[in-house]
Design an enzyme around this catalytic site. Structure first.
Site, PDB file in Angstrom:
ATOM      1  N   ASN A 245      21.510 -22.205  83.250  1.00  0.00           N
ATOM      2  CA  ASN A 245      22.039 -23.159  82.266  1.00  0.00           C
ATOM      3  C   ASN A 245      23.240 -22.507  81.594  1.00  0.00           C
ATOM      4  O   ASN A 245      23.085 -21.617  80.759  1.00  0.00           O
ATOM      5  CB  ASN A 245      20.952 -23.486  81.234  1.00  0.00           C
ATOM      6  CG  ASN A 245      21.479 -24.374  80.116  1.00  0.00           C
ATOM      7  OD1 ASN A 245      22.593 -24.905  80.205  1.00  0.00           O
ATOM      8  ND2 ASN A 245      20.698 -24.534  79.070  1.00  0.00           N
ATOM      9  N   TRP A 246      24.411 -22.947  81.982  1.00  0.00           N
ATOM     10  CA  TRP A 246      25.639 -22.308  81.488  1.00  0.00           C
ATOM     11  C   TRP A 246      25.977 -22.744  80.060  1.00  0.00           C
ATOM     12  O   TRP A 246      26.899 -22.204  79.466  1.00  0.00           O
ATOM     13  CB  TRP A 246      26.806 -22.627  82.415  1.00  0.00           C
ATOM     14  CG  TRP A 246      26.684 -22.025  83.785  1.00  0.00           C
ATOM     15  CD1 TRP A 246      25.670 -21.234  84.262  1.00  0.00           C
ATOM     16  CD2 TRP A 246      27.619 -22.163  84.859  1.00  0.00           C
ATOM     17  NE1 TRP A 246      25.923 -20.871  85.553  1.00  0.00           N
ATOM     18  CE2 TRP A 246      27.111 -21.427  85.960  1.00  0.00           C
ATOM     19  CE3 TRP A 246      28.826 -22.839  85.018  1.00  0.00           C
ATOM     20  CZ2 TRP A 246      27.781 -21.348  87.174  1.00  0.00           C
ATOM     21  CZ3 TRP A 246      29.502 -22.765  86.232  1.00  0.00           C
ATOM     22  CH2 TRP A 246      28.980 -22.026  87.306  1.00  0.00           C
ATOM     23  N   LYS A 247      25.300 -23.754  79.555  1.00  0.00           N
ATOM     24  CA  LYS A 247      25.584 -24.271  78.204  1.00  0.00           C
ATOM     25  C   LYS A 247      27.086 -24.588  78.109  1.00  0.00           C
ATOM     26  O   LYS A 247      27.656 -25.078  79.066  1.00  0.00           O
ATOM     27  CB  LYS A 247      25.087 -23.267  77.155  1.00  0.00           C
ATOM     28  CG  LYS A 247      23.618 -22.867  77.427  1.00  0.00           C
ATOM     29  CD  LYS A 247      22.969 -22.044  76.359  1.00  0.00           C
ATOM     30  CE  LYS A 247      21.520 -21.770  76.742  1.00  0.00           C
ATOM     31  NZ  LYS A 247      20.785 -21.015  75.726  1.00  0.00           N
TER      32      LYS A 247
ATOM     33  N   HIS B 126      16.702 -29.887  75.890  1.00  0.00           N
ATOM     34  CA  HIS B 126      16.861 -28.456  75.591  1.00  0.00           C
ATOM     35  C   HIS B 126      16.750 -28.245  74.078  1.00  0.00           C
ATOM     36  O   HIS B 126      17.159 -29.098  73.301  1.00  0.00           O
ATOM     37  CB  HIS B 126      18.214 -27.962  76.101  1.00  0.00           C
ATOM     38  CG  HIS B 126      18.328 -26.473  76.045  1.00  0.00           C
ATOM     39  ND1 HIS B 126      18.656 -25.808  74.898  1.00  0.00           N
ATOM     40  CD2 HIS B 126      18.111 -25.519  76.994  1.00  0.00           C
ATOM     41  CE1 HIS B 126      18.647 -24.498  75.138  1.00  0.00           C
ATOM     42  NE2 HIS B 126      18.323 -24.307  76.408  1.00  0.00           N
TER      43      HIS B 126
ATOM     44  N   GLU C  37      18.423 -26.582  72.095  1.00  0.00           N
ATOM     45  CA  GLU C  37      19.709 -26.696  71.373  1.00  0.00           C
ATOM     46  C   GLU C  37      20.065 -28.167  71.139  1.00  0.00           C
ATOM     47  O   GLU C  37      20.644 -28.524  70.107  1.00  0.00           O
ATOM     48  CB  GLU C  37      20.805 -25.957  72.159  1.00  0.00           C
ATOM     49  CG  GLU C  37      20.629 -24.449  72.034  1.00  0.00           C
ATOM     50  CD  GLU C  37      21.063 -23.645  73.250  1.00  0.00           C
ATOM     51  OE1 GLU C  37      21.823 -24.167  74.087  1.00  0.00           O
ATOM     52  OE2 GLU C  37      20.621 -22.481  73.358  1.00  0.00           O
TER      53      GLU C  37
ATOM     54  N   GLU D 290      10.445 -23.066  77.080  1.00  0.00           N
ATOM     55  CA  GLU D 290      11.428 -22.179  76.465  1.00  0.00           C
ATOM     56  C   GLU D 290      11.078 -21.963  74.995  1.00  0.00           C
ATOM     57  O   GLU D 290      11.454 -22.779  74.142  1.00  0.00           O
ATOM     58  CB  GLU D 290      12.833 -22.788  76.556  1.00  0.00           C
ATOM     59  CG  GLU D 290      13.329 -22.977  77.958  1.00  0.00           C
ATOM     60  CD  GLU D 290      14.853 -22.953  78.020  1.00  0.00           C
ATOM     61  OE1 GLU D 290      15.381 -22.162  78.807  1.00  0.00           O
ATOM     62  OE2 GLU D 290      15.515 -23.694  77.269  1.00  0.00           O
TER      63      GLU D 290
ATOM     64  N   GLY E  29      18.347 -16.599  73.762  1.00  0.00           N
ATOM     65  CA  GLY E  29      19.566 -15.925  73.315  1.00  0.00           C
ATOM     66  C   GLY E  29      19.320 -14.792  72.343  1.00  0.00           C
ATOM     67  O   GLY E  29      20.253 -14.284  71.718  1.00  0.00           O
TER      68      GLY E  29
ATOM     69  N   SER F 288      15.743 -15.463  77.384  1.00  0.00           N
ATOM     70  CA  SER F 288      16.089 -14.061  77.641  1.00  0.00           C
ATOM     71  C   SER F 288      15.539 -13.543  78.975  1.00  0.00           C
ATOM     72  O   SER F 288      15.089 -12.398  79.059  1.00  0.00           O
ATOM     73  CB  SER F 288      15.649 -13.176  76.475  1.00  0.00           C
ATOM     74  OG  SER F 288      16.319 -13.567  75.285  1.00  0.00           O
TER      75      SER F 288
ATOM     76  N   GLY G 233      19.880 -18.559  80.652  1.00  0.00           N
ATOM     77  CA  GLY G 233      21.131 -18.805  79.941  1.00  0.00           C
ATOM     78  C   GLY G 233      22.124 -17.687  80.203  1.00  0.00           C
ATOM     79  O   GLY G 233      22.790 -17.642  81.237  1.00  0.00           O
TER      80      GLY G 233
HETATM   81  P1  13P Z   1      19.000 -17.193  77.361  1.00  0.00           P
HETATM   82  O1  13P Z   1      18.607 -16.826  78.765  1.00  0.00           O
HETATM   83  O2  13P Z   1      20.426 -16.849  77.048  1.00  0.00           O
HETATM   84  O3  13P Z   1      18.016 -16.663  76.363  1.00  0.00           O
HETATM   85  O4  13P Z   1      18.935 -18.791  77.251  1.00  0.00           O
HETATM   86  C1  13P Z   1      17.801 -19.448  77.703  1.00  0.00           C
HETATM   87  C2  13P Z   1      18.062 -20.903  77.730  1.00  0.00           C
HETATM   88  O5  13P Z   1      18.191 -21.544  76.716  1.00  0.00           O
HETATM   89  C3  13P Z   1      18.156 -21.552  79.042  1.00  0.00           C
HETATM   90  O6  13P Z   1      18.166 -22.922  78.921  1.00  0.00           O
END
Ligand code: 13P
Length: 254
Positions: free
Chosen positions: A10-12, A96, A98, A168, A174, A214, A235
């Site tokens: 997931n590149w966000k 998600h 976020e 998640e 993150g 993570s 991420g």
């Molecule tokens: P990270 O791997 O950066 O913790 O992010 C996880 C995430 O939100 C994947 O959707």
């Protein structure tokens, strides 16, 4: 039963079309021989066409990070399921954390998006997970259960079976704080049991449940070796070719 691993990056809000092309080309060169894992990249909307083009004919498929539930209309800034299938993308992330925290998504809107995705033939990746505060208050199962029940409401058994669930924990996203394999496994087992109770043993055995939060090269294999962890939603460690390729390989070996 053996479920095929699914590792999605997931590149966000990272990587425009040019960089996307470069990364997908790099990944397809590095991972051409990896057949045991479904490999997915999830770039921003404006990079999806570049990703689809660069991944054509390879073992990498593309996901969007969101969609709107309406077919079309006056929804400035939104993207419909048909726009995604026209590209075509294969998967779509829904709910998600976020999106839930910054953009006001609820289990109800997650459910509406899920309905639209399934009706269009997209494979949803539905995210659930508790905050640190909720975990500390002993509410993890109550929160995840509520998100599952609300998000998956009205889906039939075949639809639930074909949906990917991503657990998640918000406190692990993150932050570098990964859930331990035991902590993650416990919630994954809870999710699978809840699906068993609602949709039966076959659905529970087949549904794939990813862990996200993570996930890195170093911890992927141990997480993936847990009985109810069927992949990862990654991420930060999915943003570079070398990191993500090594992570996919480690996960496949684990
Ligand atoms: P990270 O791997 O950066 O913790 O992010 C996880 C995430 O939100 C994947 O959707």
């Amino acid at each position: 039963m053996a479920r095929k691993l699914i590792i999605a990056g997931n590149w966000k809000m990272n990587h425009g079309a040019g960089k996307t092309r470069e990364i997908v080309c790099g990944l397809r060169a590095e991972l051409a021989d990896v057949m045991a894992v479904d490999i997915v990249v999830c770039p921003p909307f404006t990079s999806l066409a570049a990703a689809v083009e660069a991944a054509a004919g390879s073992n990498i498929v593309v996901a969007a990070q969101n969609l709107h539930w309406a077919e079309n209309g006056a929804f400035t800034g939104e993207i419909s399921a048909a726009m995604l299938t026209e590209l075509p993308v294969t998967y779509v992330i829904i709910g998600h954390s976020e999106r839930r925290h910054y953009f006001g998504e609820t289990d109800e809107t997650v459910n509406q998006r899920l309905r639209a995705a399934l009706d269009a033939g997209l494979i949803p990746i539905v995210c659930v997970g508790e905050t640190q505060h909720e975990r500390e208050a002993g509410e993890t199962e109550a929160v995840v259960g509520r998100q599952l029940d609300g998000g998956l409401a009205g889906l039939n058994t075949a639809e639930v079976t074909g949906t990917v669930i991503a657990y998640e924990p918000v406190w692990a996203i993150g932050t570098g704080l990964t859930a331990t394999p035991d902590q993650a496994q416990a919630v994954h087992a809870f999710i699978r049991n809840r699906i068993r109770a609602a949709h039966g043993a076959d659905a529970a055995d087949q549904v794939r449940i990813q862990y996200g939060g993570s996930v890195k090269v170093d911890n992927a294999a141990e997480l993936m070796s847990q009985a109810d962890i069927d992949g990862a939603l990654v991420g930060g460690a999915s943003l570079k070719v070398d990191d993500f390729a090594a992570l996919v390989r480690n996960a496949a070996a684990g």
